[in-house]
Design a protein around this motif. Structure first.
Motif, PDB file in Angstrom:
ATOM      1  N   ILE A   1      45.676 -21.015  83.657  1.00  0.00           N
ATOM      2  CA  ILE A   1      46.059 -21.051  85.071  1.00  0.00           C
ATOM      3  C   ILE A   1      46.663 -22.410  85.414  1.00  0.00           C
ATOM      4  CG2 ILE A   1      45.145 -20.990  87.443  1.00  0.00           C
ATOM      5  CD1 ILE A   1      43.016 -18.956  86.355  1.00  0.00           C
ATOM      6  N   ALA A   2      45.980 -23.462  84.954  1.00  0.00           N
ATOM      7  CA  ALA A   2      46.470 -24.817  85.256  1.00  0.00           C
ATOM      8  C   ALA A   2      47.860 -25.026  84.670  1.00  0.00           C
ATOM      9  CB  ALA A   2      45.489 -25.850  84.703  1.00  0.00           C
ATOM     10  N   ARG A   3      48.059 -24.602  83.430  1.00  0.00           N
ATOM     11  CA  ARG A   3      49.376 -24.771  82.785  1.00  0.00           C
ATOM     12  C   ARG A   3      50.441 -23.928  83.469  1.00  0.00           C
ATOM     13  NH1 ARG A   3      47.880 -25.452  76.402  1.00  0.00           N
ATOM     14  NH2 ARG A   3      46.942 -27.490  76.689  1.00  0.00           N
ATOM     15  N   HIS A   4      50.040 -22.742  83.925  1.00  0.00           N
ATOM     16  CA  HIS A   4      50.990 -21.860  84.594  1.00  0.00           C
ATOM     17  C   HIS A   4      51.559 -22.535  85.842  1.00  0.00           C
ATOM     18  CE1 HIS A   4      52.326 -18.439  87.074  1.00  0.00           C
ATOM     19  NE2 HIS A   4      52.673 -17.928  85.920  1.00  0.00           N
ATOM     20  N   PHE A   5      50.697 -23.260  86.543  1.00  0.00           N
ATOM     21  CA  PHE A   5      51.147 -23.927  87.772  1.00  0.00           C
ATOM     22  C   PHE A   5      51.546 -25.394  87.535  1.00  0.00           C
ATOM     23  CE2 PHE A   5      48.403 -20.512  89.635  1.00  0.00           C
ATOM     24  CZ  PHE A   5      49.416 -19.865  90.324  1.00  0.00           C
ATOM     25  N   SER A   6      51.546 -25.815  86.280  1.00  0.00           N
ATOM     26  CA  SER A   6      51.839 -27.216  85.903  1.00  0.00           C
ATOM     27  C   SER A   6      50.964 -28.188  86.687  1.00  0.00           C
ATOM     28  CB  SER A   6      53.318 -27.552  86.146  1.00  0.00           C
ATOM     29  OG  SER A   6      54.145 -26.642  85.482  1.00  0.00           O
ATOM     30  N   MET A   7      49.675 -27.867  86.710  1.00  0.00           N
ATOM     31  CA  MET A   7      48.705 -28.726  87.410  1.00  0.00           C
ATOM     32  C   MET A   7      47.527 -28.979  86.482  1.00  0.00           C
ATOM     33  SD  MET A   7      48.664 -26.667  91.029  1.00  0.00           S
ATOM     34  CE  MET A   7      48.168 -27.866  92.227  1.00  0.00           C
TER      35      MET A   7
ATOM     36  N   THR B   1      40.846  -9.414  88.225  1.00  0.00           N
ATOM     37  CA  THR B   1      40.326 -10.733  87.817  1.00  0.00           C
ATOM     38  C   THR B   1      40.883 -11.823  88.731  1.00  0.00           C
ATOM     39  OG1 THR B   1      40.011 -10.039  85.542  1.00  0.00           O
ATOM     40  CG2 THR B   1      40.256 -12.397  85.893  1.00  0.00           C
ATOM     41  N   ILE B   2      42.166 -11.714  89.039  1.00  0.00           N
ATOM     42  CA  ILE B   2      42.775 -12.703  89.954  1.00  0.00           C
ATOM     43  C   ILE B   2      42.094 -12.610  91.322  1.00  0.00           C
ATOM     44  CG2 ILE B   2      44.927 -13.423  91.110  1.00  0.00           C
ATOM     45  CD1 ILE B   2      44.944 -13.938  88.057  1.00  0.00           C
TER      46      ILE B   2
ATOM     47  N   LEU C   1      51.041 -12.766  88.985  1.00  0.00           N
ATOM     48  CA  LEU C   1      50.229 -13.802  88.352  1.00  0.00           C
ATOM     49  C   LEU C   1      49.378 -13.195  87.236  1.00  0.00           C
ATOM     50  CD1 LEU C   1      49.322 -16.774  88.280  1.00  0.00           C
ATOM     51  CD2 LEU C   1      47.593 -16.213  89.991  1.00  0.00           C
ATOM     52  N   ALA C   2      48.791 -12.027  87.537  1.00  0.00           N
ATOM     53  CA  ALA C   2      47.956 -11.345  86.541  1.00  0.00           C
ATOM     54  C   ALA C   2      48.780 -11.007  85.296  1.00  0.00           C
ATOM     55  CB  ALA C   2      47.354 -10.081  87.143  1.00  0.00           C
ATOM     56  N   ALA C   3      49.988 -10.495  85.505  1.00  0.00           N
ATOM     57  CA  ALA C   3      50.852 -10.128  84.366  1.00  0.00           C
ATOM     58  C   ALA C   3      51.225 -11.372  83.560  1.00  0.00           C
ATOM     59  CB  ALA C   3      52.099  -9.424  84.868  1.00  0.00           C
ATOM     60  N   ASP C   4      51.538 -12.475  84.244  1.00  0.00           N
ATOM     61  CA  ASP C   4      51.908 -13.710  83.547  1.00  0.00           C
ATOM     62  C   ASP C   4      50.748 -14.269  82.724  1.00  0.00           C
ATOM     63  OD1 ASP C   4      54.391 -13.527  84.650  1.00  0.00           O
ATOM     64  OD2 ASP C   4      54.057 -15.022  86.233  1.00  0.00           O
TER      65      ASP C   4
ATOM     66  N   GLU D   1      46.021  -2.548  77.238  1.00  0.00           N
ATOM     67  CA  GLU D   1      45.644  -3.681  76.378  1.00  0.00           C
ATOM     68  C   GLU D   1      45.086  -4.826  77.217  1.00  0.00           C
ATOM     69  OE1 GLU D   1      48.765  -2.921  72.686  1.00  0.00           O
ATOM     70  OE2 GLU D   1      49.130  -4.595  74.066  1.00  0.00           O
ATOM     71  N   ILE D   2      45.737  -5.070  78.352  1.00  0.00           N
ATOM     72  CA  ILE D   2      45.263  -6.143  79.241  1.00  0.00           C
ATOM     73  C   ILE D   2      43.881  -5.795  79.795  1.00  0.00           C
ATOM     74  CG2 ILE D   2      45.674  -7.219  81.509  1.00  0.00           C
ATOM     75  CD1 ILE D   2      48.644  -7.366  80.774  1.00  0.00           C
ATOM     76  N   GLU D   3      43.731  -4.552  80.250  1.00  0.00           N
ATOM     77  CA  GLU D   3      42.440  -4.108  80.803  1.00  0.00           C
ATOM     78  C   GLU D   3      41.334  -4.263  79.769  1.00  0.00           C
ATOM     79  OE1 GLU D   3      41.494  -2.919  83.836  1.00  0.00           O
ATOM     80  OE2 GLU D   3      43.482  -3.244  84.691  1.00  0.00           O
ATOM     81  N   GLN D   4      41.674  -3.971  78.498  1.00  0.00           N
ATOM     82  CA  GLN D   4      40.689  -4.020  77.422  1.00  0.00           C
ATOM     83  C   GLN D   4      40.316  -5.451  77.060  1.00  0.00           C
ATOM     84  OE1 GLN D   4      39.460  -1.123  76.321  1.00  0.00           O
ATOM     85  NE2 GLN D   4      38.022  -2.116  74.932  1.00  0.00           N
TER      86      GLN D   4
END
Lengths: 138, 66
Positions: free
Chosen positions: B48-54, B29-30, B19-22, A69-72
């Protein structure tokens, strides 16, 4: 993204039906039509079987489903897919007009040449339509 | 556009996979973002910004072409 199991079951049955029809009716109908039935049926059957297998695999391993799903839905993957499709279509249009010229050179029947020209024209009509559509949407 | 994603990620001890999973994107992509080969959509930049609180500007650096 995979569809529901029932969808693939239906397409698999339709595929099997087309294969059977092509096989059973080959003496009664034109050979080329029987061949088309057999070809479409085999394609449909194979594609459905592969997707059903993938679906079963995902049901057993939710991690694989999440990964797929993520890959898609990944935005970079989506951009790459669209870019590849656009590039392929761009290249194919020149092949189509090339085929058109070849049919003229080999003195093929007029409808063959006209089909190639019509497909080339259709590409540009669709292109203009989608440019217009997306300009209104975006 | 340059970014400090790799530096920030490493400073927090997070792997590309985590990070990619989060962020629900692929690991590739990362990797592409960190190498500057891919510029994210505004939505991903916010995520990304929200994930790092920046703020976005703290992570992504836009330089006008001369």
């Amino acid at each position: 993204m995979l569809r529901k199991k029932s969808f693939y079951m239906t397409t698999m049955i339709v595929g099997a039906f087309l294969i059977a029809a092509g096989f059973l009716l080959k003496e009664m109908i034109d050979k080329s039509i029987a061949g088309v039935l057999f070809g479409i049926g085999s394609g449909l059957f194979g594609m459905s079987a592969a997707n059903l297998y993938m679906k079963a695999l995902e049901d057993k391993n939710p991690d694989i489903r999440k990964k797929n799903e993520i890959e898609q839905s990944d935005e970079r993957n989506t951009a790459i897919r669209y870019r590849a499709k656009a590039k392929s279509a761009d290249i194919i249009q020149w092949f189509i007009i090339g085929i058109g010229y070849i049919t003229i050179l080999i003195d093929a029947t007029l409808w063959v040449t006209l089909t190639a020209v019509l497909v080339f024209a259709l590409y540009h009509v669709l292109n203009a339509y989608f440019v217009n559509k997306f300009q209104k949407e975006m | 556009m340059k970014n400090r994603l790799e530096e920030i990620r490493k400073s927090r001890g997070i792997s590309q996979e985590t990070l990619a999973a989060d962020l629900e994107v692929s690991r590739q992509t990362i990797g592409s973002l960190e190498k500057g080969r891919y510029n994210p959509s505004i939505i991903l930049a916010f995520k990304i910004a929200r994930h790092f609180s920046m703020s976005i500007e703290e992570i992504f650096i836009y330089e006008e072409e001369k």
